[in-house]
Motif scaffolding. Structure first.
Motif, PDB file in Angstrom:
ATOM      1  N   PHE A 150       1.066  -1.453  -0.339  1.00 36.62           N
ATOM      2  CA  PHE A 150       0.271   0.670  -0.205  1.00 36.62           C
ATOM      3  C   PHE A 150       0.977   1.241   0.206  1.00 36.62           C
ATOM      4  CE2 PHE A 150      -2.749  -3.500   2.379  1.00 36.62           C
ATOM      5  CZ  PHE A 150      -3.758  -3.215   1.282  1.00 36.62           C
ATOM      6  N   LYS A 151       0.354   2.571  -0.629  1.00 39.67           N
ATOM      7  CA  LYS A 151       1.056   3.650  -0.830  1.00 39.67           C
ATOM      8  C   LYS A 151       0.651   4.709   0.068  1.00 39.67           C
ATOM      9  CE  LYS A 151       1.727   3.997  -4.950  1.00 39.67           C
ATOM     10  NZ  LYS A 151       1.343   5.196  -7.235  1.00 39.67           N
ATOM     11  N   ASN A 152       1.357   5.075   0.787  1.00 36.79           N
ATOM     12  CA  ASN A 152       0.835   6.177   2.221  1.00 36.79           C
ATOM     13  C   ASN A 152      -0.305   6.622   1.826  1.00 36.79           C
ATOM     14  OD1 ASN A 152       2.999   5.027   3.692  1.00 36.79           O
ATOM     15  ND2 ASN A 152       4.529   6.643   3.571  1.00 36.79           N
ATOM     16  N   ARG A 153      -1.024   6.438   2.480  1.00 36.26           N
ATOM     17  CA  ARG A 153      -2.347   8.049   2.507  1.00 36.26           C
ATOM     18  C   ARG A 153      -2.637   9.202   2.317  1.00 36.26           C
ATOM     19  NH1 ARG A 153      -5.021   2.308   4.761  1.00 36.26           N
ATOM     20  NH2 ARG A 153      -5.544   1.366   2.910  1.00 36.26           N
ATOM     21  N   LYS A 154      -0.919   9.769   1.742  1.00 28.40           N
ATOM     22  CA  LYS A 154      -1.017  11.251   2.031  1.00 28.40           C
ATOM     23  C   LYS A 154      -2.438  11.922   2.133  1.00 28.40           C
ATOM     24  CE  LYS A 154       3.867  10.586   1.105  1.00 28.40           C
ATOM     25  NZ  LYS A 154       4.953  11.184   0.311  1.00 28.40           N
ATOM     26  N   TRP A 155      -3.072  11.764   1.739  1.00 30.63           N
ATOM     27  CA  TRP A 155      -4.521  12.501   1.441  1.00 30.63           C
ATOM     28  C   TRP A 155      -5.288  12.471   2.176  1.00 30.63           C
ATOM     29  CZ3 TRP A 155      -8.709   9.212   1.943  1.00 30.63           C
ATOM     30  CH2 TRP A 155      -8.447   7.762   1.143  1.00 30.63           C
ATOM     31  N   LEU A 156      -5.340  10.921   3.491  1.00 30.98           N
ATOM     32  CA  LEU A 156      -6.406  11.930   4.677  1.00 30.98           C
ATOM     33  C   LEU A 156      -6.722  13.274   4.742  1.00 30.98           C
ATOM     34  CD1 LEU A 156      -5.244   8.627   6.389  1.00 30.98           C
ATOM     35  CD2 LEU A 156      -7.330   8.787   5.371  1.00 30.98           C
ATOM     36  N   GLN A 157      -6.029  14.218   5.171  1.00 29.89           N
ATOM     37  CA  GLN A 157      -5.556  15.347   6.023  1.00 29.89           C
ATOM     38  C   GLN A 157      -6.652  16.233   4.770  1.00 29.89           C
ATOM     39  OE1 GLN A 157      -1.676  14.927   7.729  1.00 29.89           O
ATOM     40  NE2 GLN A 157      -2.905  16.745   8.872  1.00 29.89           N
ATOM     41  N   GLN A 158      -6.623  16.125   3.303  1.00 23.94           N
ATOM     42  CA  GLN A 158      -7.522  16.275   2.627  1.00 23.94           C
ATOM     43  C   GLN A 158      -9.151  16.446   2.213  1.00 23.94           C
ATOM     44  OE1 GLN A 158      -5.987  17.287  -1.480  1.00 23.94           O
ATOM     45  NE2 GLN A 158      -7.396  15.546  -2.016  1.00 23.94           N
ATOM     46  N   GLU A 159      -8.367  14.880   2.889  1.00 21.54           N
ATOM     47  CA  GLU A 159     -10.281  14.504   3.126  1.00 21.54           C
ATOM     48  C   GLU A 159     -11.299  14.521   3.806  1.00 21.54           C
ATOM     49  OE1 GLU A 159     -12.356  13.617   0.084  1.00 21.54           O
ATOM     50  OE2 GLU A 159     -10.755  14.024  -1.334  1.00 21.54           O
ATOM     51  N   PHE A 160     -10.182  14.468   5.293  1.00 24.11           N
ATOM     52  CA  PHE A 160     -10.457  14.918   6.609  1.00 24.11           C
ATOM     53  C   PHE A 160      -9.526  15.553   7.305  1.00 24.11           C
ATOM     54  CE2 PHE A 160     -11.644  10.442   4.901  1.00 24.11           C
ATOM     55  CZ  PHE A 160     -12.087  10.026   5.280  1.00 24.11           C
ATOM     56  N   PRO A 161     -10.425  17.350   6.867  1.00 22.87           N
ATOM     57  CA  PRO A 161     -10.426  18.321   7.680  1.00 22.87           C
ATOM     58  C   PRO A 161      -9.817  18.036   9.217  1.00 22.87           C
ATOM     59  CG  PRO A 161     -11.823  18.926   6.478  1.00 22.87           C
ATOM     60  CD  PRO A 161     -11.683  17.485   6.660  1.00 22.87           C
ATOM     61  N   ILE A 162     -10.211  17.097   9.653  1.00 22.13           N
ATOM     62  CA  ILE A 162     -10.526  16.969  11.289  1.00 22.13           C
ATOM     63  C   ILE A 162      -9.609  16.456  11.288  1.00 22.13           C
ATOM     64  CG2 ILE A 162     -11.185  14.039  11.011  1.00 22.13           C
ATOM     65  CD1 ILE A 162     -11.759  16.701  13.651  1.00 22.13           C
ATOM     66  N   LEU A 163      -8.496  16.015  10.859  1.00 25.04           N
ATOM     67  CA  LEU A 163      -7.132  15.353  11.077  1.00 25.04           C
ATOM     68  C   LEU A 163      -6.159  16.919  10.811  1.00 25.04           C
ATOM     69  CD1 LEU A 163      -6.987  11.913   8.575  1.00 25.04           C
ATOM     70  CD2 LEU A 163      -7.162  12.567  10.859  1.00 25.04           C
TER      71      LEU A 163
END
Length: 366
Positions: free
Chosen positions: A126-139
Protein backbone atom coordinates in the motif's frame (compact mmCIF):
# COMPACT_ATOMS: atom_id res chain seq x y z
CA UNK A 1 26.59 34.99 -59.68
CA UNK A 2 26.69 36.14 -56.06
CA UNK A 3 25.40 39.58 -55.25
CA UNK A 4 28.04 42.11 -54.40
CA UNK A 5 25.54 44.40 -52.66
CA UNK A 6 26.64 44.92 -49.05
CA UNK A 7 24.30 43.66 -46.24
CA UNK A 8 22.65 46.35 -44.20
CA UNK A 9 23.28 45.81 -40.48
CA UNK A 10 20.25 45.86 -38.19
CA UNK A 11 20.05 48.93 -36.06
CA UNK A 12 20.00 48.67 -32.26
CA UNK A 13 16.39 49.82 -32.38
CA UNK A 14 15.41 46.99 -34.73
CA UNK A 15 17.09 44.43 -32.44
CA UNK A 16 15.21 45.73 -29.42
CA UNK A 17 11.90 45.56 -31.30
CA UNK A 18 12.60 41.96 -32.32
CA UNK A 19 13.42 40.95 -28.74
CA UNK A 20 10.34 42.72 -27.41
CA UNK A 21 8.20 40.86 -29.93
CA UNK A 22 9.61 37.52 -28.77
CA UNK A 23 8.95 38.43 -25.14
CA UNK A 24 5.35 39.32 -25.95
CA UNK A 25 4.76 35.95 -27.62
CA UNK A 26 6.24 34.11 -24.63
CA UNK A 27 4.09 36.14 -22.27
CA UNK A 28 0.97 35.30 -24.28
CA UNK A 29 1.80 31.57 -24.19
CA UNK A 30 2.39 31.66 -20.45
CA UNK A 31 -0.79 33.62 -19.83
CA UNK A 32 -2.79 31.15 -21.92
CA UNK A 33 -1.42 28.24 -19.89
CA UNK A 34 -2.23 30.00 -16.65
CA UNK A 35 -5.81 30.67 -17.78
CA UNK A 36 -6.57 27.00 -18.44
CA UNK A 37 -8.54 25.38 -15.59
CA UNK A 38 -6.11 23.63 -13.23
CA UNK A 39 -7.71 20.23 -13.81
CA UNK A 40 -7.27 20.63 -17.60
CA UNK A 41 -3.73 21.91 -17.53
CA UNK A 42 -0.79 19.69 -18.42
CA UNK A 43 1.73 22.27 -17.13
CA UNK A 44 2.87 21.17 -13.64
CA UNK A 45 3.23 24.84 -12.69
CA UNK A 46 -0.53 25.32 -12.93
CA UNK A 47 -1.94 21.80 -12.59
CA UNK A 48 -2.65 22.14 -8.88
CA UNK A 49 -4.64 19.46 -7.11
CA UNK A 50 -7.88 20.29 -5.35
CA UNK A 51 -7.91 20.90 -1.60
CA UNK A 52 -11.63 20.66 -0.80
CA UNK A 53 -12.86 17.54 1.02
CA UNK A 54 -15.63 15.23 -0.27
CA UNK A 55 -15.69 16.87 -3.73
CA UNK A 56 -13.75 14.02 -5.36
CA UNK A 57 -12.13 16.08 -8.07
CA UNK A 58 -13.31 18.49 -10.76
CA UNK A 59 -12.15 16.95 -14.03
CA UNK A 60 -15.56 16.35 -15.61
CA UNK A 61 -15.68 14.42 -18.86
CA UNK A 62 -17.54 16.43 -21.50
CA UNK A 63 -18.98 15.08 -24.75
CA UNK A 64 -16.33 16.79 -26.89
CA UNK A 65 -13.39 15.61 -24.74
CA UNK A 66 -10.77 13.08 -25.76
CA UNK A 67 -11.16 10.49 -23.03
CA UNK A 68 -7.51 9.47 -23.41
CA UNK A 69 -6.11 12.98 -22.88
CA UNK A 70 -5.75 12.45 -19.12
CA UNK A 71 -5.11 9.42 -16.90
CA UNK A 72 -8.30 9.90 -14.88
CA UNK A 73 -11.70 11.61 -14.96
CA UNK A 74 -13.89 12.42 -11.93
CA UNK A 75 -17.61 11.80 -11.33
CA UNK A 76 -17.95 9.46 -14.31
CA UNK A 77 -20.99 7.20 -14.36
CA UNK A 78 -20.46 3.85 -16.02
CA UNK A 79 -21.64 3.56 -19.60
CA UNK A 80 -24.28 1.07 -20.75
CA UNK A 81 -21.71 -1.36 -22.15
CA UNK A 82 -19.86 -1.54 -18.83
CA UNK A 83 -23.12 -1.94 -16.87
CA UNK A 84 -24.13 -4.85 -19.08
CA UNK A 85 -20.70 -6.43 -18.75
CA UNK A 86 -20.76 -5.98 -14.96
CA UNK A 87 -24.16 -7.65 -14.62
CA UNK A 88 -22.96 -10.55 -16.75
CA UNK A 89 -19.94 -10.90 -14.47
CA UNK A 90 -22.09 -10.82 -11.33
CA UNK A 91 -24.35 -13.54 -12.74
CA UNK A 92 -21.33 -15.69 -13.57
CA UNK A 93 -19.91 -15.16 -10.05
CA UNK A 94 -23.18 -16.19 -8.37
CA UNK A 95 -23.35 -19.35 -10.46
CA UNK A 96 -19.84 -20.40 -9.39
CA UNK A 97 -19.51 -19.59 -5.68
CA UNK A 98 -16.84 -20.64 -3.24
CA UNK A 99 -17.28 -24.25 -2.13
CA UNK A 100 -18.65 -24.89 1.35
CA UNK A 101 -15.28 -26.29 2.35
CA UNK A 102 -13.42 -23.17 1.25
CA UNK A 103 -16.09 -20.91 2.71
CA UNK A 104 -15.43 -22.45 6.13
CA UNK A 105 -11.66 -22.37 5.56
CA UNK A 106 -11.57 -18.64 4.79
CA UNK A 107 -14.21 -17.50 7.27
CA UNK A 108 -13.08 -19.54 10.28
CA UNK A 109 -9.63 -17.93 10.58
CA UNK A 110 -9.35 -14.69 8.57
CA UNK A 111 -6.36 -13.58 10.65
CA UNK A 112 -4.32 -16.42 9.14
CA UNK A 113 -4.73 -15.01 5.64
CA UNK A 114 -3.92 -11.43 6.67
CA UNK A 115 -0.78 -12.68 8.43
CA UNK A 116 0.29 -14.40 5.21
CA UNK A 117 -0.52 -11.26 3.26
CA UNK A 118 1.72 -9.03 5.39
CA UNK A 119 4.41 -11.69 5.56
CA UNK A 120 4.57 -11.67 1.76
CA UNK A 121 4.11 -7.94 1.20
CA UNK A 122 5.47 -6.28 4.39
CA UNK A 123 5.07 -2.51 3.85
CA UNK A 124 5.48 -2.48 0.09
CA UNK A 125 1.92 -3.12 -1.05
CA UNK A 126 0.00 0.00 0.00
CA UNK A 127 1.11 3.56 -0.69
CA UNK A 128 1.18 6.04 2.17
CA UNK A 129 -2.21 7.75 2.40
CA UNK A 130 -1.06 11.35 2.31
CA UNK A 131 -4.49 12.43 0.99
CA UNK A 132 -6.23 11.75 4.31
CA UNK A 133 -5.79 15.22 5.78
CA UNK A 134 -7.25 16.70 2.61
CA UNK A 135 -10.35 14.51 2.73
CA UNK A 136 -10.78 14.64 6.52
CA UNK A 137 -9.97 18.16 7.83
CA UNK A 138 -10.41 16.96 11.41
CA UNK A 139 -6.93 15.44 11.08
CA UNK A 140 -5.46 18.90 10.50
CA UNK A 141 -7.17 20.18 13.63
CA UNK A 142 -6.10 17.38 15.95
CA UNK A 143 -2.47 17.52 14.79
CA UNK A 144 -2.18 21.30 15.29
CA UNK A 145 0.29 22.49 17.90
CA UNK A 146 -2.42 23.87 20.20
CA UNK A 147 -4.92 21.00 19.78
CA UNK A 148 -4.28 19.63 23.28
CA UNK A 149 -4.56 15.98 24.36
CA UNK A 150 -5.96 13.97 21.42
CA UNK A 151 -6.36 10.22 20.94
CA UNK A 152 -6.75 8.72 17.46
CA UNK A 153 -7.66 5.07 16.91
CA UNK A 154 -6.92 3.56 13.52
CA UNK A 155 -8.79 0.31 12.92
CA UNK A 156 -7.11 -2.01 10.44
CA UNK A 157 -3.86 -0.05 10.50
CA UNK A 158 -2.01 -2.58 8.34
CA UNK A 159 1.62 -1.61 7.85
CA UNK A 160 1.08 1.94 9.13
CA UNK A 161 0.42 3.62 5.79
CA UNK A 162 -2.06 5.95 7.49
CA UNK A 163 -0.54 6.34 10.95
CA UNK A 164 2.99 7.24 9.88
CA UNK A 165 2.00 10.01 7.41
CA UNK A 166 -0.22 11.53 10.13
CA UNK A 167 2.64 11.51 12.62
CA UNK A 168 5.03 12.93 10.01
CA UNK A 169 2.80 16.03 9.78
CA UNK A 170 1.97 16.19 13.48
CA UNK A 171 2.76 19.32 15.52
CA UNK A 172 0.70 18.34 18.56
CA UNK A 173 2.98 17.22 21.44
CA UNK A 174 -0.03 15.62 23.16
CA UNK A 175 -1.22 13.43 20.27
CA UNK A 176 -1.42 9.64 20.65
CA UNK A 177 -2.23 7.29 17.76
CA UNK A 178 -3.41 3.77 18.59
CA UNK A 179 -2.84 1.73 15.44
CA UNK A 180 -4.61 -1.62 15.67
CA UNK A 181 -4.82 -4.50 13.26
CA UNK A 182 -6.22 -8.02 13.20
CA UNK A 183 -2.89 -9.34 11.92
CA UNK A 184 0.01 -10.00 14.27
CA UNK A 185 2.39 -9.71 11.33
CA UNK A 186 1.06 -6.26 10.43
CA UNK A 187 1.64 -5.09 14.00
CA UNK A 188 5.19 -6.45 13.88
CA UNK A 189 5.80 -4.47 10.68
CA UNK A 190 4.61 -1.27 12.36
CA UNK A 191 6.62 -1.81 15.53
CA UNK A 192 9.76 -2.44 13.50
CA UNK A 193 9.30 0.70 11.39
CA UNK A 194 12.09 3.25 11.79
CA UNK A 195 9.57 5.99 12.60
CA UNK A 196 7.73 4.00 15.28
CA UNK A 197 7.84 6.13 18.42
CA UNK A 198 5.96 4.92 21.50
CA UNK A 199 5.65 8.50 22.75
CA UNK A 200 3.14 9.14 19.97
CA UNK A 201 2.08 5.73 18.67
CA UNK A 202 1.00 2.37 20.06
CA UNK A 203 0.53 -0.60 17.71
CA UNK A 204 -1.53 -3.56 18.93
CA UNK A 205 -3.40 -6.61 17.73
CA UNK A 206 -7.16 -6.09 17.99
CA UNK A 207 -10.23 -7.75 16.53
CA UNK A 208 -12.66 -4.93 15.72
CA UNK A 209 -15.56 -7.38 15.83
CA UNK A 210 -14.54 -9.03 19.11
CA UNK A 211 -15.85 -8.44 22.61
CA UNK A 212 -12.93 -6.42 23.99
CA UNK A 213 -11.83 -2.85 23.44
CA UNK A 214 -8.36 -2.11 22.00
CA UNK A 215 -5.42 -2.50 24.41
CA UNK A 216 -4.79 0.65 26.43
CA UNK A 217 -8.14 2.24 25.61
CA UNK A 218 -11.25 2.62 27.72
CA UNK A 219 -14.83 3.47 26.90
CA UNK A 220 -15.33 7.06 25.69
CA UNK A 221 -11.58 7.70 25.44
CA UNK A 222 -11.02 8.31 21.69
CA UNK A 223 -11.51 11.54 19.74
CA UNK A 224 -11.21 10.25 16.16
CA UNK A 225 -11.51 6.75 14.66
CA UNK A 226 -10.02 6.02 11.23
CA UNK A 227 -11.53 3.18 9.19
CA UNK A 228 -9.86 3.17 5.79
CA UNK A 229 -10.59 0.06 3.68
CA UNK A 230 -11.13 -2.06 6.81
CA UNK A 231 -14.92 -2.46 7.14
CA UNK A 232 -14.96 -4.34 3.83
CA UNK A 233 -12.68 -7.02 5.30
CA UNK A 234 -15.34 -7.98 7.85
CA UNK A 235 -18.13 -10.46 7.29
CA UNK A 236 -21.60 -8.87 7.19
CA UNK A 237 -22.33 -10.82 10.38
CA UNK A 238 -19.56 -8.84 12.12
CA UNK A 239 -20.68 -5.32 11.18
CA UNK A 240 -23.05 -4.76 14.09
CA UNK A 241 -20.51 -5.71 16.76
CA UNK A 242 -17.79 -3.63 15.10
CA UNK A 243 -20.03 -0.54 15.03
CA UNK A 244 -20.89 -1.07 18.71
CA UNK A 245 -17.20 -1.30 19.60
CA UNK A 246 -16.43 1.95 17.77
CA UNK A 247 -19.33 3.60 19.56
CA UNK A 248 -18.09 2.37 22.94
CA UNK A 249 -14.55 3.62 22.51
CA UNK A 250 -15.43 7.06 21.08
CA UNK A 251 -16.05 10.11 23.23
CA UNK A 252 -19.50 11.73 22.87
CA UNK A 253 -19.30 13.77 19.67
CA UNK A 254 -16.28 11.79 18.47
CA UNK A 255 -15.86 11.30 14.73
CA UNK A 256 -15.37 8.29 12.45
CA UNK A 257 -13.47 8.91 9.18
CA UNK A 258 -14.47 6.18 6.73
CA UNK A 259 -13.51 5.11 3.20
CA UNK A 260 -14.12 1.78 1.49
CA UNK A 261 -15.09 -0.02 -1.73
CA UNK A 262 -18.35 0.70 -3.57
CA UNK A 263 -20.48 -1.77 -5.49
CA UNK A 264 -19.54 -2.00 -9.16
CA UNK A 265 -15.91 -1.13 -8.58
CA UNK A 266 -13.58 -2.66 -11.15
CA UNK A 267 -12.06 -4.89 -8.46
CA UNK A 268 -15.48 -6.50 -7.93
CA UNK A 269 -16.34 -6.87 -11.59
CA UNK A 270 -13.01 -8.60 -12.30
CA UNK A 271 -13.58 -11.52 -9.91
CA UNK A 272 -13.60 -14.89 -11.64
CA UNK A 273 -15.37 -18.14 -10.79
CA UNK A 274 -14.90 -19.60 -7.32
CA UNK A 275 -14.48 -16.26 -5.48
CA UNK A 276 -18.10 -15.44 -4.58
CA UNK A 277 -18.93 -15.93 -0.87
CA UNK A 278 -22.29 -14.14 -0.80
CA UNK A 279 -23.82 -11.08 -2.44
CA UNK A 280 -21.08 -8.41 -2.86
CA UNK A 281 -18.69 -10.44 -0.65
CA UNK A 282 -15.65 -12.21 -2.13
CA UNK A 283 -12.40 -14.04 -1.44
CA UNK A 284 -9.31 -12.61 -3.13
CA UNK A 285 -6.58 -14.80 -4.55
CA UNK A 286 -4.50 -14.29 -1.40
CA UNK A 287 -7.29 -15.56 0.87
CA UNK A 288 -8.37 -12.19 2.28
CA UNK A 289 -12.03 -11.15 2.13
CA UNK A 290 -13.58 -8.01 0.64
CA UNK A 291 -17.09 -6.55 0.54
CA UNK A 292 -18.42 -3.91 -1.87
CA UNK A 293 -20.95 -1.49 -0.35
CA UNK A 294 -23.97 0.46 -1.54
CA UNK A 295 -24.21 4.00 -0.19
CA UNK A 296 -27.67 3.50 1.35
CA UNK A 297 -26.51 0.25 2.91
CA UNK A 298 -23.72 2.04 4.76
CA UNK A 299 -26.04 4.84 5.83
CA UNK A 300 -28.33 2.26 7.43
CA UNK A 301 -25.50 0.35 9.11
CA UNK A 302 -24.05 3.46 10.77
CA UNK A 303 -27.30 5.14 11.74
CA UNK A 304 -29.42 2.21 12.83
CA UNK A 305 -30.73 1.88 16.36
CA UNK A 306 -28.77 0.16 19.08
CA UNK A 307 -30.70 -3.05 19.69
CA UNK A 308 -28.61 -4.34 22.59
CA UNK A 309 -30.39 -5.50 25.69
CA UNK A 310 -30.72 -3.00 28.54
CA UNK A 311 -31.69 -3.67 32.13
CA UNK A 312 -34.14 -1.20 33.72
CA UNK A 313 -34.08 -0.50 37.43
CA UNK A 314 -36.64 -3.24 38.13
CA UNK A 315 -34.28 -5.83 36.65
CA UNK A 316 -36.53 -6.70 33.68
CA UNK A 317 -34.54 -7.20 30.48
CA UNK A 318 -35.80 -5.19 27.51
CA UNK A 319 -34.69 -5.44 23.90
CA UNK A 320 -34.57 -1.91 22.49
CA UNK A 321 -35.10 -3.08 18.93
CA UNK A 322 -38.26 -4.94 19.94
CA UNK A 323 -39.66 -2.10 22.07
CA UNK A 324 -42.77 -0.99 20.18
CA UNK A 325 -43.03 2.28 22.11
CA UNK A 326 -39.82 3.54 20.53
CA UNK A 327 -38.91 5.46 23.68
CA UNK A 328 -35.76 3.44 24.30
CA UNK A 329 -34.48 3.55 20.71
CA UNK A 330 -31.47 5.70 19.93
CA UNK A 331 -29.30 5.86 16.83
CA UNK A 332 -25.63 5.29 17.59
CA UNK A 333 -24.21 7.68 14.99
CA UNK A 334 -25.22 10.66 12.95
CA UNK A 335 -24.19 10.37 9.30
CA UNK A 336 -22.67 13.79 8.62
CA UNK A 337 -21.33 13.07 5.13
CA UNK A 338 -21.52 10.04 2.89
CA UNK A 339 -20.44 10.40 -0.71
CA UNK A 340 -19.68 8.15 -3.67
CA UNK A 341 -16.36 8.74 -5.40
CA UNK A 342 -16.64 7.51 -8.99
CA UNK A 343 -13.64 7.79 -11.27
CA UNK A 344 -12.67 6.53 -14.66
CA UNK A 345 -9.01 5.62 -14.89
CA UNK A 346 -7.47 5.44 -18.34
CA UNK A 347 -4.65 3.32 -19.71
CA UNK A 348 -3.65 5.55 -22.61
CA UNK A 349 -1.13 3.11 -24.03
CA UNK A 350 -3.62 0.21 -24.24
CA UNK A 351 -6.68 2.47 -24.82
CA UNK A 352 -8.51 0.98 -21.84
CA UNK A 353 -11.16 2.56 -19.59
CA UNK A 354 -11.44 1.34 -15.99
CA UNK A 355 -14.23 2.37 -13.63
CA UNK A 356 -13.48 2.69 -9.91
CA UNK A 357 -15.97 3.30 -7.10
CA UNK A 358 -15.29 4.17 -3.46
CA UNK A 359 -17.55 5.39 -0.66
CA UNK A 360 -16.37 7.96 1.86
CA UNK A 361 -18.11 9.10 5.02
CA UNK A 362 -17.97 10.92 8.32
CA UNK A 363 -20.03 9.56 11.22
CA UNK A 364 -20.40 11.30 14.59
CA UNK A 365 -21.22 9.58 17.86
CA UNK A 366 -24.49 10.80 19.35
Amino acid sequence: MASTEPEIAASPTDELLEKASALTVQEEVTTAAAQLPAHRNHDPQYNMKRSDPFQFGSRYLQEEDDVFEFNAWDHVETDDAYKEYAEQQFAMQRESPVSDFDKHRFNSDPAKWWNLFYKNNTANFFKNRKWLQQEFPILDKVTAEDAGPITILEVGAGAGNTAFPILANNKNPKLKVHACDFSKKAVEVMRNHEEYNTDFMQADVWDAAGEDLPPGLEESSVDVVLMIFIFSALSPKQWEQAVRNIHRVLKPGGEVCFRDYGRGDLAQVRFKKGRYLEENFYIRGDGTRVYFFERDELAQIWSETDGTAVVPSDGTEVDKAADSSGSEKQALFEVEELGVDRRMLVNRARRLKMYRCWIQGRFRKK
